[in-house]
Write a protein that holds these residues in place. Structure first.
Motif, PDB file in Angstrom:
ATOM      1  N   GLU A  28       0.411  -1.427   0.248  1.00 29.34           N
ATOM      2  CA  GLU A  28      -0.241   0.038   0.129  1.00 29.34           C
ATOM      3  C   GLU A  28       0.374   1.711  -0.281  1.00 29.34           C
ATOM      4  N   ALA A  29       2.199   1.370   0.893  1.00 28.48           N
ATOM      5  CA  ALA A  29       2.991   2.676   0.537  1.00 28.48           C
ATOM      6  C   ALA A  29       3.263   2.503  -0.818  1.00 28.48           C
ATOM      7  N   MET A  30       3.640   1.060  -1.388  1.00 30.60           N
ATOM      8  CA  MET A  30       4.516   1.192  -2.196  1.00 30.60           C
ATOM      9  C   MET A  30       3.646   2.028  -3.415  1.00 30.60           C
ATOM     10  N   ARG A  31       2.232   2.503  -3.701  1.00 31.77           N
ATOM     11  CA  ARG A  31       1.101   2.268  -4.201  1.00 31.77           C
ATOM     12  C   ARG A  31       1.350   3.994  -3.957  1.00 31.77           C
ATOM     13  N   ARG A  32       1.171   4.407  -2.668  1.00 35.58           N
ATOM     14  CA  ARG A  32       1.653   6.238  -2.289  1.00 35.58           C
ATOM     15  C   ARG A  32       1.974   6.651  -2.916  1.00 35.58           C
ATOM     16  N   VAL A  33       3.775   6.143  -3.220  1.00 34.78           N
ATOM     17  CA  VAL A  33       4.794   6.977  -3.815  1.00 34.78           C
ATOM     18  C   VAL A  33       4.647   6.962  -5.301  1.00 34.78           C
ATOM     19  N   ALA A  34       4.383   5.462  -5.457  1.00 32.52           N
ATOM     20  CA  ALA A  34       3.648   5.244  -6.713  1.00 32.52           C
ATOM     21  C   ALA A  34       3.316   7.197  -7.429  1.00 32.52           C
ATOM     22  N   GLN A  35       1.739   7.228  -6.807  1.00 25.78           N
ATOM     23  CA  GLN A  35       1.040   7.771  -7.002  1.00 25.78           C
ATOM     24  C   GLN A  35       1.935   9.674  -7.286  1.00 25.78           C
ATOM     25  N   ARG A  36       2.727   9.608  -5.536  1.00 26.76           N
ATOM     26  CA  ARG A  36       3.330  10.979  -5.896  1.00 26.76           C
ATOM     27  C   ARG A  36       4.194  11.384  -6.597  1.00 26.76           C
ATOM     28  N   VAL A  37       5.135   9.860  -7.182  1.00 21.13           N
ATOM     29  CA  VAL A  37       5.753   9.559  -8.192  1.00 21.13           C
ATOM     30  C   VAL A  37       4.917  10.133  -9.363  1.00 21.13           C
ATOM     31  N   VAL A  38       4.324   9.765 -10.007  1.00 24.73           N
ATOM     32  CA  VAL A  38       3.259  10.330 -11.290  1.00 24.73           C
ATOM     33  C   VAL A  38       2.707  11.281 -11.510  1.00 24.73           C
ATOM     34  N   ALA A  39       2.118  11.673 -10.051  1.00 23.13           N
ATOM     35  CA  ALA A  39       1.611  13.190  -9.873  1.00 23.13           C
ATOM     36  C   ALA A  39       2.519  14.038 -10.294  1.00 23.13           C
ATOM     37  N   ALA A  40       4.084  14.050 -10.402  1.00 21.67           N
ATOM     38  CA  ALA A  40       4.748  14.990 -10.068  1.00 21.67           C
ATOM     39  C   ALA A  40       5.757  14.801 -12.142  1.00 21.67           C
ATOM     40  N   HIS A  41       5.526  13.659 -12.094  1.00 22.54           N
ATOM     41  CA  HIS A  41       5.879  13.334 -13.822  1.00 22.54           C
ATOM     42  C   HIS A  41       4.899  14.229 -14.690  1.00 22.54           C
TER      43      HIS A  41
END
Ligand code: ADP
Ligand code: ASP
Ligand code: MG
Length: 423
Positions: free
Chosen positions: A17-30
């Motif tokens: 779940e934490a990994m998915r949250r980090v992915a969302q943050r990275v994708v938002a910046a991208h």
């Protein structure tokens, strides 16, 4: 369009779940149009678990080369899973080991230092519009073996990558909202620092504030990498670490004291009754340096055992205690001193602030606050922007809280610690 390096520590990627949250943050910046390179740590307590496992298989000292091979696997797991999570959100991502990312190190397993950083593949990936993910804390040695940079070393990977890529900022995502005036696990009323100079951050990191790996801060200073320390669990602005900018008018309103660091990982060696003559301190300290141990604080006093002689005490990382005692003992007969004593569980409290150099009342206020908390001071050392005291480890936390209050650093709201074990 900015180029960002985003580093996520172990507690930020502790589970799926934490990994998915980090992915969302990275994708938002991208998606916002930034080019993004990510550095990840091993998930949660993986590094500790791997160390335990190695201890069960190979009690004593496991082969260093294999130890690094083992520990580097923790970060490889994270990077691949994060790449998958980002791909799931529709953005291309490619993960790279330290070796693939061009992190060349010396051959000192377990504490390797970076010699050269050539992240060509990372650069190409980012320029292609994909997210590059780099395994933190590892590299490849000049002998082509896998190395690790020492505990907490992913911060250093991130800063080195940011420097090599010429990134606009290196964001360090962790489990607290930034750098605080003291460790919020010890002082719940600690206050988030909005801006701090790199010199003060260096002093904090060098004296036990483990929020940033010391070598990462040194690297950021040398290569002028702007750092933003913030939480991966909230959208709050974190702490900006100012590089190459001394305190100027716009920062003059900042408080005199930026924070209190504490260190619980020290020991103390005392050589008792050293004949008082020139060269004695050089011989003792020289022998310890020869043994490869870095000394922290040193004091020399008239001996407790005989006024014609002196005692030399120094503090050092607890892990090096045995080596240092052996090095000093080897001199005992030849120099004719009485004894060598060792104390473990020594604590150190350091008050840091660029604004305190011209303020003579700081030291007296510090010592009074410690006295009020019943803390006995064993040693004192100062630099232009720091005063450190050595005391018993069991008094340390109480001392930190008392000093924090005495310098009016307490905030009204409690600091949030979002997760992780904090080790
Ligand atoms: P990560 O896994 O993200 O690298 P760390 O555990 O290495 O995180 O560092 C974050 C921890 O640092 C915090 O949980 C906090 O307990 C500790 N810490 C120590 N000193 C400070 C400080 N002055 N400000 C903020 N956190 C601090
Ligand atoms: N995983 C390594 C450690 O736990 C490196 C890091 O997290 O920075 O020390
Ligand atoms: Mg860390």
């Amino acid at each position: 369009m900015a180029l960002l390096v985003m580093k996520f520590g172990g507690s930020s990627v502790a589970d799926a779940e934490a990994m998915r949250r980090v992915a969302q943050r990275v994708v938002a910046a991208h998606r916002a149009g930034d080019r993004v390179a990510v550095v990840v740590s091993a998930m949660g307590d993986t590094t500790d678990d791997l160390l335990d496992l190695a201890g069960q298989i190979s009690p004593g000292t496991p082969p260093e080369r294999e130890m690094d091979m083992l520990l580097s696997a923790g970060e490889r797991i994270s990077m691949a899973l994060l790449a998958m999570a980002i791909e799931q959100l529709g953005v291309p991502a490619r993960s790279y080991t330290g070796a693939q990312a061009g992190m060349r190190t010396d051959t000192a397993h377990g504490r390797a230092r970076l010699l050269d950083v050539q992240p060509d593949r990372v650069r190409r990936t980012v320029e292609d519009g994909a997210v590059a993910i780099v395994a933190g804390f590892q590299g490849i040695s000049t002998d082509d073996d896998i190395t690790t940079l020492g505990r907490g070393g992913s911060d250093t990977t991130a800063v080195a990558l940011a420097a090599a890529l010429g990134a606009d900022v290196c964001e360090i995502y962790t489990d607290v909202d930034g750098l605080y005036t003291a460790d919020p696990r010890i002082v719940p009323s600690a206050r988030r620092v909005t801006r701090i100079t790199i010199e003060e951050t260096l002093e904090m990191a060098a004296h036990g504030a483990k929020i940033l790996h010391l070598r990462a801060v040194e690297y950021a200073r040398r290569f002028q990498v702007p750092l933003h320390v913030r939480s991966s669990f909230s959208d709050q602005e974190g702490t900006w670490i100012l590089v190459g900018r001394p305190l100027t008018e716009d920062t003059m309103e900042e408080p005199i004291i930026s924070g209190i660091a504490h260190d619980t990982s020290l020991g103390k060696v005392t050589a008792v009754g050293i004949p008082d003559r020139p060269g004695a301190a050089a011989a003792v300290v020289g022998a310890v340096a020869q043994a490869g141990v870095a000394i922290d604080m040193i004091v020399q006093n008239v001996s407790t055992s005989n006024a014609e002689t002196s005692d030399i005490s120094f503090t050092l990382p607890e892990a090096d205690g045995r080596t240092a005692v052996a090095a000093v003992r080897a001199l005992q007969e030849q120099m004719g001193f009485a004894d060598v004593l060792y104390t473990s569980h020594v604590g150190k409290l350091s008050l840091v602030g660029a604004g305190m150099r011209s303020n003579p009342s700081v030291a007296s206020r510090l010592f009074s606050a410690l006295a009020d908390a019943g803390v006995n001071i064993e040693m004192i050392s100062t630099s232009e922007i720091r005063i450190s005291v050595i005391c018993d480890q069991s008094d340390l936390e109480e001392g930190v809280r008392s000093v924090h209050t005495a310098f009016d650093l307490d905030a009204e709201e409690e600091a949030v610690v979002y997760g992780g074990s904090g080790r």
